[in-house]
Design a protein around this motif. Structure first.
Motif, short mmCIF file in Angstrom:
data_model
loop_
_atom_site.label_atom_id
_atom_site.label_comp_id
_atom_site.label_asym_id
_atom_site.label_seq_id
_atom_site.Cartn_x
_atom_site.Cartn_y
_atom_site.Cartn_z
N ALA A 23 8.26 7.69 3.85
CA ALA A 23 7.16 7.72 2.88
C ALA A 23 7.15 6.46 2.04
CB ALA A 23 7.29 8.94 1.98
N ARG A 24 7.57 5.36 2.62
CA ARG A 24 7.61 4.09 1.90
C ARG A 24 6.25 3.44 1.91
NH1 ARG A 24 13.14 1.54 4.26
NH2 ARG A 24 14.54 2.87 3.08
N SER A 25 6.06 2.54 0.95
CA SER A 25 4.86 1.72 0.94
C SER A 25 4.93 0.78 2.13
CB SER A 25 4.80 0.89 -0.35
OG SER A 25 4.83 1.73 -1.47
N HIS A 26 3.80 0.48 2.71
CA HIS A 26 3.81 -0.52 3.77
C HIS A 26 3.12 -1.78 3.25
CE1 HIS A 26 -0.09 1.45 4.53
NE2 HIS A 26 -0.46 0.31 5.08
N ILE A 27 3.56 -2.88 3.77
CA ILE A 27 3.10 -4.18 3.31
C ILE A 27 2.05 -4.71 4.29
CG2 ILE A 27 3.81 -6.53 2.72
CD1 ILE A 27 5.09 -4.43 0.95
N GLU A 28 0.95 -5.18 3.73
CA GLU A 28 -0.09 -5.83 4.53
C GLU A 28 -0.35 -7.20 3.95
OE1 GLU A 28 -3.63 -3.58 5.10
OE2 GLU A 28 -2.59 -1.86 5.93
N THR A 29 -0.69 -8.12 4.82
CA THR A 29 -1.05 -9.45 4.36
C THR A 29 -2.53 -9.66 4.58
OG1 THR A 29 -0.52 -10.42 6.51
CG2 THR A 29 1.22 -10.42 4.86
N ILE A 86 0.86 -1.18 0.00
CA ILE A 86 0.00 0.00 0.00
C ILE A 86 0.89 1.23 0.00
CG2 ILE A 86 -1.77 1.26 1.26
CD1 ILE A 86 -2.71 -1.45 2.34
N PRO A 87 0.87 2.01 -1.08
CA PRO A 87 1.78 3.16 -1.16
C PRO A 87 1.37 4.27 -0.19
CG PRO A 87 0.30 3.11 -3.06
CD PRO A 87 0.03 1.86 -2.26
N VAL A 145 17.56 15.73 -7.68
CA VAL A 145 16.90 14.89 -8.70
C VAL A 145 16.68 13.48 -8.15
CG1 VAL A 145 17.22 13.79 -10.94
CG2 VAL A 145 17.71 16.22 -10.67
N ALA A 146 17.71 12.91 -7.51
CA ALA A 146 17.57 11.56 -6.95
C ALA A 146 16.52 11.51 -5.86
CB ALA A 146 18.92 11.09 -6.41
N ILE A 147 16.49 12.53 -5.01
CA ILE A 147 15.50 12.59 -3.93
C ILE A 147 14.09 12.71 -4.51
CG2 ILE A 147 14.63 14.03 -2.04
CD1 ILE A 147 17.60 14.60 -1.36
N ALA A 148 13.94 13.54 -5.53
CA ALA A 148 12.61 13.72 -6.14
C ALA A 148 12.11 12.42 -6.77
CB ALA A 148 12.66 14.84 -7.17
N VAL A 149 12.99 11.73 -7.48
CA VAL A 149 12.59 10.47 -8.12
C VAL A 149 12.24 9.43 -7.07
CG1 VAL A 149 13.44 8.55 -9.52
CG2 VAL A 149 13.84 10.90 -10.27
N GLN A 150 13.13 9.25 -6.09
CA GLN A 150 12.87 8.24 -5.06
C GLN A 150 11.66 8.62 -4.19
OE1 GLN A 150 14.34 5.31 -5.00
NE2 GLN A 150 15.55 5.93 -6.76
N GLY A 151 11.48 9.89 -3.97
CA GLY A 151 10.32 10.33 -3.20
C GLY A 151 9.01 10.06 -3.92
N TRP A 152 8.98 10.32 -5.23
CA TRP A 152 7.76 10.08 -5.98
C TRP A 152 7.43 8.59 -6.05
CZ3 TRP A 152 3.69 12.61 -6.99
CH2 TRP A 152 2.78 12.10 -7.90
N ARG A 153 8.47 7.77 -6.09
CA ARG A 153 8.27 6.31 -6.13
C ARG A 153 7.94 5.74 -4.75
NH1 ARG A 153 13.15 4.29 -10.07
NH2 ARG A 153 12.28 5.13 -11.99
N GLY A 154 8.03 6.55 -3.72
CA GLY A 154 7.72 6.07 -2.37
C GLY A 154 8.83 5.24 -1.78
N ARG A 155 10.07 5.56 -2.10
CA ARG A 155 11.20 4.78 -1.61
C ARG A 155 12.04 5.50 -0.57
NH1 ARG A 155 12.99 2.11 -7.32
NH2 ARG A 155 11.16 0.80 -7.53
N LEU A 156 11.62 6.67 -0.17
CA LEU A 156 12.34 7.39 0.88
C LEU A 156 11.84 6.94 2.25
CD1 LEU A 156 12.42 11.04 -0.52
CD2 LEU A 156 14.25 9.36 -0.54
N TRP A 157 12.76 6.84 3.22
CA TRP A 157 12.35 6.47 4.56
C TRP A 157 11.41 7.54 5.08
CZ3 TRP A 157 12.89 8.27 9.59
CH2 TRP A 157 12.58 7.34 10.57
#
Length: 188
Positions: free
Chosen positions: A167-173, A93-94, A153-165
């Motif tokens: 703002a990451r996606s969280h996993i649910e089962t 879940i992003p 640029v790297a921060i903006a790309v990773q932030g939009w993808r939700g890969r910054l600590w």
């Protein structure tokens, strides 16, 4: 094995080796790699069959091959194992868009502050106090600026993808729904 998909022993046991990619016999290189890994590891290669979803040994898992029955008409129920099906599914879940934007901006501010500190540390005192900068000071200043731009640029790309600590996606089962039994009458 690469010609017929089975050795003489495989044929006697009514099994064959199939490439997961093509559905046919594995290529010569894949067959050789499978033989090499199997020879190198020996019996411990088969231990993974107890844990993998498709009951694959290490040499099959590495070479992306599967051992299958050759002729289903002469096979008994004890000759095969069904694929293990998970009872839960994982869903990523992003983070919300506003959270990703906020965290990205925070990272950019921190990157700016760090680059400012680096710029002050790399430039001479004479350049800072009297504005008399040498060519080395100018080169260091440009280097810090280019690094800051690359970081933004790297921060903006990773932030939009939700890969910054932060703002990451969280996993649910979630449990998988059981398939409806076709013998049961439909619910009214």
């Amino acid at each position: 094995m690469w010609l017929f998909g089975a050795t003489i022993g495989h044929r006697g046991a009514n099994i064959r080796v199939v490439s997961d990619k093509t559905g046919g016999p594995p290529s010569f290189l894949v067959s050789f790699a499978r033989f090499f890994v199997k020879s190198f590891l020996g019996f411990p290669s088969f231990v993974s069959m107890a844990f993998t979803r498709r009951h694959q040994s290490v040499h099959d898992y590495v070479t992306r091959t599967t051992v299958q029955l050759r002729d289903l008409s002469i096979a008994s129920d004890d000759d095969y194992l069904l694929e293990r099906v998970p009872d839960t599914v994982t869903i990523a879940i992003p983070a919300t868009t506003s959270r990703r934007i906020t965290v990205t901006l925070l990272y950019i501010v921190v990157a700016y502050l760090l680059s400012s500190l680096a710029g002050v540390g790399l430039v001479s005192d004479q350049c800072l106090s009297q504005s008399e900068c040498s060519s080395a000071d100018a080169a260091n200043s440009r280097l810090v600026t280019y690094l800051l731009l690359a970081a933004i640029v790297a921060i903006a790309v990773q932030g939009w993808r939700g890969r910054l600590w932060g703002a990451r996606s969280h996993i649910e089962t979630a449990p998988l729904a059981a398939a409806p039994d076709k013998t049961d009458p439909p619910a009214v």
